[in-house]
Design an enzyme around this catalytic site. Structure first.
Site, mmCIF file in Angstrom:
data_model
loop_
_atom_site.group_PDB
_atom_site.id
_atom_site.type_symbol
_atom_site.label_atom_id
_atom_site.label_comp_id
_atom_site.label_asym_id
_atom_site.label_seq_id
_atom_site.Cartn_x
_atom_site.Cartn_y
_atom_site.Cartn_z
ATOM 1 N N GLY A 1 7.222 13.910 7.616
ATOM 2 C CA GLY A 1 7.195 15.269 8.174
ATOM 3 C C GLY A 1 6.519 15.336 9.528
ATOM 4 O O GLY A 1 7.026 15.967 10.462
ATOM 5 N N GLU A 2 5.383 14.675 9.646
ATOM 6 C CA GLU A 2 4.651 14.691 10.911
ATOM 7 C C GLU A 2 5.395 13.916 11.998
ATOM 8 O O GLU A 2 5.396 14.326 13.157
ATOM 9 C CB GLU A 2 3.249 14.102 10.713
ATOM 10 C CG GLU A 2 2.344 14.929 9.833
ATOM 11 C CD GLU A 2 2.534 14.658 8.344
ATOM 12 O OE1 GLU A 2 1.839 15.286 7.553
ATOM 13 O OE2 GLU A 2 3.382 13.823 7.973
ATOM 14 N N VAL A 3 6.027 12.801 11.622
ATOM 15 C CA VAL A 3 6.792 12.024 12.595
ATOM 16 C C VAL A 3 7.965 12.847 13.117
ATOM 17 O O VAL A 3 8.217 12.894 14.320
ATOM 18 C CB VAL A 3 7.271 10.686 11.978
ATOM 19 C CG1 VAL A 3 8.291 9.997 12.868
ATOM 20 C CG2 VAL A 3 6.081 9.772 11.705
#
Length: 168
Positions: A65-67
Site C-alpha cells: 500500500g505504501e509503495v
C-alpha cells in the site's frame, strides 16, 4: 535517551535470539525467507549504480500500500528533480515485488532490521541526501541514525491523531 535506545536494541536482540531456531529452520527450507533474513541483517545488498555525483533520495514504504502510494511522489520527483537518484525501499517481500514492477528503472532495496548497527550500515551504504517515509513508519534506531548522519527525514501521507500523539 541513549539508555532507551540501548534497551530497544536489547529487546530486538532478545526477540531475535528467542526466535532464531525458527528463523534458521525456515531459512534452510525457504530460499525467499533466507534472502529476506540476509537482506534485513545487511549481509546481502544489491550493487548500487555510481550515481555520478547525483544526490540520492530514499523513499521508504513498508509494504504494498505504501509503495503504491509513493507512485505520484516518485513521478513528481522525476519530473521536477531529474538530478536526484531516487531509491525505493520496502520491508516486505510483496512490497519489494510491487516496487520493482512499478519502478523498474529505480534501485529497490529491502529496509533493514531496526538495530542501531544495521540502520547505520544501511545509511552508510546508500548515502542518501534525504529520506522520505510514506505513511507513519517510525523506526527509532533508523531515525536516530539519520539524525546522527544529519540526513533530513520527511513523512508524507502520515497522520497522527490526538489519541496517538501521546504515544509518540
Amino acid at each position: 535517551v541513549t539508555l532507551l535506545h540501548g534497551f530497544y536494541d536489547f529487546l530486538w536482540l532478545l526477540a531475535i535470539a528467542l526466535g532464531s531456531p525458527w528463523w534458521v529452520g525456515r531459512s534452510l527450507f525457504d530460499a525467499g525467507f533466507r534472502a529476506m533474513v540476509l537482506e534485513r541483517w545487511m549481509l546481502r545488498f544489491p550493487e548500487l549504480s555510481d550515481c555520478g555525483g547525483r544526490q540520492r533520495l530514499l523513499i521508504h514504504g513498508v509494504s504494498v500500500g505504501e509503495v503504491k502510494c509513493a507512485q505520484s511522489l516518485v513521478r513528481a520527483l522525476e519530473e521536477r528533480h531529474p538530478e536526484l537518484e531516487v531509491l525505493i525501499s520496502s520491508t516486505t517481500s510483496t512490497g519489494l515485488e510491487v516496487a520493482r514492477k512499478l519502478f523498474p528503472q529505480r534501485t529497490v532495496v529491502r529496509f533493514p532490521l531496526d538495530l542501531s548497527f544495521t540502520s547505520a550500515a544501511f545509511l552508510a551504504r546508500i548515502a542518501p541526501r534525504g529520506v522520505v517515509l510514506v505513511e507513519l513508519e517510525i523506526w527509532p534506531n533508523f531515525l536516530r541514525a539519520c539524525n546522527r548522519a544529519r540526513i533530513p527525514v520527511a513523512v508524507v501521507n502520515g497522520r497522527i491523531t490526538p489519541k496517538s500523539f501521546g504515544r509518540y
